[in-house]
Design a protein around this motif. Sequence first.
Motif, PDB file in Angstrom:
ATOM      1  N   GLU A 167       9.591   6.582   6.788  1.00 21.99           N
ATOM      2  CA  GLU A 167       8.644   5.490   6.622  1.00 21.99           C
ATOM      3  C   GLU A 167       9.408   4.175   6.552  1.00 21.99           C
ATOM      4  O   GLU A 167      10.452   4.082   5.911  1.00 21.99           O
ATOM      5  CB  GLU A 167       7.822   5.678   5.346  1.00 21.99           C
ATOM      6  CG  GLU A 167       6.786   6.751   5.451  1.00 21.99           C
ATOM      7  CD  GLU A 167       5.933   6.864   4.197  1.00 21.99           C
ATOM      8  OE1 GLU A 167       5.983   5.970   3.331  1.00 21.99           O
ATOM      9  OE2 GLU A 167       5.225   7.879   4.079  1.00 21.99           O
ATOM     10  N   GLN A 207       1.899   3.210  13.558  1.00 21.75           N
ATOM     11  CA  GLN A 207       1.009   2.693  12.517  1.00 21.75           C
ATOM     12  C   GLN A 207       0.488   3.829  11.643  1.00 21.75           C
ATOM     13  O   GLN A 207       0.423   3.723  10.431  1.00 21.75           O
ATOM     14  CB  GLN A 207      -0.181   1.962  13.157  1.00 21.75           C
ATOM     15  CG  GLN A 207      -1.062   1.249  12.157  1.00 21.75           C
ATOM     16  CD  GLN A 207      -0.355   0.080  11.515  1.00 21.75           C
ATOM     17  OE1 GLN A 207       0.102  -0.829  12.190  1.00 21.75           O
ATOM     18  NE2 GLN A 207      -0.253   0.079  10.203  1.00 21.75           N
ATOM     19  N   GLU A 229       3.280   5.086   9.268  1.00 21.49           N
ATOM     20  CA  GLU A 229       3.895   4.021   8.481  1.00 21.49           C
ATOM     21  C   GLU A 229       5.308   3.672   8.930  1.00 21.49           C
ATOM     22  O   GLU A 229       6.221   3.524   8.128  1.00 21.49           O
ATOM     23  CB  GLU A 229       3.831   4.360   6.995  1.00 21.49           C
ATOM     24  CG  GLU A 229       2.397   4.531   6.522  1.00 21.49           C
ATOM     25  CD  GLU A 229       2.276   4.875   5.047  1.00 21.49           C
ATOM     26  OE1 GLU A 229       3.238   4.637   4.293  1.00 21.49           O
ATOM     27  OE2 GLU A 229       1.208   5.370   4.666  1.00 21.49           O
ATOM     28  N   ARG A 230       5.467   3.540  10.260  1.00 21.75           N
ATOM     29  CA  ARG A 230       6.701   3.022  10.835  1.00 21.75           C
ATOM     30  C   ARG A 230       6.410   1.638  11.389  1.00 21.75           C
ATOM     31  O   ARG A 230       5.282   1.349  11.782  1.00 21.75           O
ATOM     32  CB  ARG A 230       7.201   3.901  11.984  1.00 21.75           C
ATOM     33  CG  ARG A 230       8.107   5.071  11.614  1.00 21.75           C
ATOM     34  CD  ARG A 230       7.541   5.979  10.622  1.00 21.75           C
ATOM     35  NE  ARG A 230       8.329   7.208  10.452  1.00 21.75           N
ATOM     36  CZ  ARG A 230       7.998   8.129   9.592  1.00 21.75           C
ATOM     37  NH1 ARG A 230       6.930   7.990   8.828  1.00 21.75           N
ATOM     38  NH2 ARG A 230       8.727   9.219   9.470  1.00 21.75           N
ATOM     39  N   ASN A 231       7.421   0.791  11.437  1.00 20.95           N
ATOM     40  CA  ASN A 231       7.306  -0.497  12.115  1.00 20.95           C
ATOM     41  C   ASN A 231       7.564  -0.247  13.587  1.00 20.95           C
ATOM     42  O   ASN A 231       8.386   0.601  13.931  1.00 20.95           O
ATOM     43  CB  ASN A 231       8.322  -1.493  11.549  1.00 20.95           C
ATOM     44  CG  ASN A 231       8.082  -1.764  10.094  1.00 20.95           C
ATOM     45  OD1 ASN A 231       7.051  -2.295   9.721  1.00 20.95           O
ATOM     46  ND2 ASN A 231       9.026  -1.369   9.250  1.00 20.95           N
ATOM     47  N   CYS A 260      -5.693   0.286  13.712  1.00 19.03           N
ATOM     48  CA  CYS A 260      -5.716  -0.419  12.421  1.00 19.03           C
ATOM     49  C   CYS A 260      -7.127  -0.432  11.835  1.00 19.03           C
ATOM     50  O   CYS A 260      -7.314  -0.157  10.646  1.00 19.03           O
ATOM     51  CB  CYS A 260      -5.212  -1.857  12.583  1.00 19.03           C
ATOM     52  SG  CYS A 260      -3.449  -1.971  12.909  1.00 19.03           S
TER      53      CYS A 260
END
Length: 135
Positions: A55, A74, A77-79, A101
Amino acid sequence: PHKSYIGMKDRVRSNVWEYPIASSFSNPDRDLLSEHPTPKPIGMYIDAMLDVSDEGDYILDFFSGSGTCLSAAQRVERNSGSLDIEPKYVQGSVLRWIRTCVSLGLDWHVHHVNGDVDFVDLYNNKKTDGGADGE
């Protein structure tokens, strides 16, 4: 390091991946064929990200296509960041990420470098036109 075997007993997988092809009726992302010729199953990207990242890590996709990487990142929870040479695929990728989102109840913001693209209007128009969810 391959994270599937490090304290993640439920994530043990082989090196052979089996996912439905884009046009398969069993592919949950099949509706994206109208936006891109080769959409990848989001589960495949999620599995790969869970296998090799944590993450908060950054995932970069140089061939954004239908935006599978952005949406998968997304969800776990990764950029992420994506690039594509074809503007219509960039637009489709951003819209898919926005839909992800929204489905997750997250706020989203897009800044276009030209400053003249209103993704709020674009998203709302796609939503009322019945655009593919990709979820």
